[in-house]
Design an enzyme around this catalytic site. Structure first.
Site, PDB file in Angstrom:
ATOM      1  N   LYS A 129      23.680 -25.545  24.185  1.00  0.00           N
ATOM      2  CA  LYS A 129      24.058 -24.992  25.491  1.00  0.00           C
ATOM      3  C   LYS A 129      24.230 -26.174  26.435  1.00  0.00           C
ATOM      4  O   LYS A 129      23.649 -27.245  26.211  1.00  0.00           O
ATOM      5  CB  LYS A 129      22.957 -24.067  26.014  1.00  0.00           C
ATOM      6  N   ASP A 183      30.713 -19.978  29.903  1.00  0.00           N
ATOM      7  CA  ASP A 183      29.561 -19.128  30.238  1.00  0.00           C
ATOM      8  C   ASP A 183      29.738 -18.826  31.722  1.00  0.00           C
ATOM      9  O   ASP A 183      30.859 -18.932  32.254  1.00  0.00           O
ATOM     10  CB  ASP A 183      28.247 -19.860  29.920  1.00  0.00           C
TER      11      ASP A 183
END
Ligand code: NDP
Length: 446
Positions: free
Chosen positions: A127, A167
């Site tokens: 991430k 995201d």
């Protein structure tokens, strides 16, 4: 440690790495679910699999410096957390939001490893992101920021090393700017980012995938309790990529979508948004970057600074905005309003206490790592498309997405303990994902 069921060895391992609050709560959740699996398998204990999974392979932190439209220099943090590549190249989104911290990204990267393992696709977990706030910035400012971010990130990624995606705050526009800069620096057009615009090698269906996958998952949850999605009242929070496409597919499947929301408040449509209203809202949010408070539609009411749950009866809830948006009081209101099924479109939108309340009230709960895994699975299809220099049809991508979501649901049911006859999807997802990761870690040696 507060949770009694977590084995003391595991608890001391968690304390030893001293995680931040969000990361700690994610670890504790998983630890609670997988303790029986660790207890059952000596090979996992001997290889210290859980401890090895808690510490990321590496944490990359860098400075991002760029110039705003007034000619002033701005400075932000940039991060990429490469958590584990034991199942495949690191894979997970980039989040641009002022609240992003290293703790947020640790928690998201950890969750991503389990989610990616559950998809059955060859992808590891990671991430990244920045505390940059794209809201209120001009297209040129966003472009300059993305270019500056990629000037650092490019040296750490590659199509079989690390493949970031979007995201919160990172959609097609940002991915286009990031990929453009990567191509200029490296001369490679190797598909190193997913969620790309079509002209740059994107996959038809990727935009819809997370929201569509969440609806497919919740439909399976309903079927498992011998119920149908058709005619069910569905409350959705968020009005971003996940929420809007969840609304679109839910409507196509004849559910009645009664809410959406953004950080300004909740938009309620008690009789359900029409197909045309959903299409309009997608255009309003995606292309005009509008705020829900400025949108009006027949039968719709806007509640400022509020969440949707208390304003409308619903059978199904899809929290699709952000982490910890559903607290215990919200969960209580949801159950009081008739909610029997919750599936997380966002990553960990429900707090531990909220999940406890759902459990007490017999509400079936689908965790994000299972329910929203369709996005990353479809990103993996984009990687396959790019690697084979092919062009997939949207039908092919969405059919495969459907198969993946059905398989994820089956795995959760297979590994879940049954509490009062209700499937504990949270524990099922953690256990199914953990076993895949743990077997790969054992096979890899030390
Ligand atoms: P977007 O940025 O497209 O949309 C996020 C939405 O949530 C916006 O409507 C935003 O409102 C709202 N929101 C954000 N923070 C808050 C808050 N504190 N209170 C109320 N509303 C808020 O993001 P995505 O739709 O892509 O992602 C949503 C969630 O889904 C995230 O948790 C993400 O990690 C997760 N997810 C996304 C995937 C994807 O493919 N996109 C894949 C898997 C998970 P506003 O615009 O006002 O900030």
């Amino acid at each position: 440690m507060t949770t009694m069921s977590i084995d003391s060895t595991v608890a001391s391992q968690i304390d030893a790495i001293n995680p931040g609050t969000l990361y700690r709560s994610a670890i504790e959740e998983v630890a609670e679910s997988i303790c029986p699996v660790i207890a059952e398998h000596e090979k996992y204990r001997k290889a210290r699999v859980f401890e090895r999974l808690l510490i990321p392979d590496r944490v990359i932190r860098f400075r991002v410096e760029w110039v705003n439209d007034k000619g002033e220099v701005e400075v932000n943090f940039g991060w990429r957390i490469e958590h584990t590549n034991v199942m495949g190249p690191y894979k997970g989104g980039l989040r641009f939001h002022p609240t992003v911290t290293e703790d947020t990204l640790h928690f998201l990267a950890f969750e991503q490893c389990f989610k990616n393992a559950l998809t059955g696709q060859p992808i590891g977990g990671g991430k990244g992101g920045s505390n940059f706030d794209p809201k209120g910035k001009s297209d040129n400012e966003v472009m300059r920021f993305c270019q500056a971010f990629m000037r650092e990130l490019y040296r750490h990624i590659g199509p079989s090393i690390d493949v970031p995606a979007g995201d919160i705050g990172v959609g097609g526009r940002e991915i286009g700017f990031l990929y453009g800069q990567y191509m200029k620096i490296t001369k490679q057009r190797d598909g190193v980012l997913t969620g790309k615009p079509m002209g740059l090698g994107g996959l038809l269906g990727r935009t819809e995938a997370t929201g569509y996958g969440t609806v497919t998952f919740v439909e399976q949850m309903l079927k498992h309790r011998s119920e149908k999605l058709e005619g069910k009242r569905m409350a959705i929070s968020g009005a971003g990529n996940v929420a809007l496409y969840a609304a679109e597919l839910a409507h196509q499947k004849d559910a009645v979508v009664v809410s959406l929301s953004d950080s300004g408040g909740a938009l309620i449509c008690k009789d359900g948004f029409s197909e045309e209203q959903i299409r309009e809202l997608i255009d309003f949010k995606e292309n005009q970057r509008g705020r829900l408070k400025d949108w009006s539609g027949d039968g719709c009411e806007f509640y400022r600074e509020d969440k949707p749950w208390s304003h409308v009866d619903h059978d199904v809830a899809l929290p699709c905005a952000t982490q910890h948006e559903v607290e215990k009081d919200d969960a209580k209101v949801m159950a009081d309003r008739g909610c029997k099924f919750v599936a997380e479109g966002a990553n960990m939108p429900c707090t531990h206490e909220a999940r406890g309340l759902f459990h007490e009230r017999g509400v079936s709960f689908g965790p994000g790592k299972a329910a929203n895994a369709g996005g990353v699975a479809t990103s993996c299809f984009e990687m396959s498309q790019n690697a084979s220099h092919d062009a997939w049809t949207k039908e092919r991508a969405l059919n495969k997405l459907n198969d993946v979501m059905l398989h994820i649901h089956e795995q959760c049911v297979e590994h879940a303990p049954k509490d009062n006859g209700i499937v504990n999807y949270g524990a099922g997802a953690d256990r199914a994902g953990f076993i895949k990761l743990a077997d790969a870690i054992v096979a890899m040696g030390v």
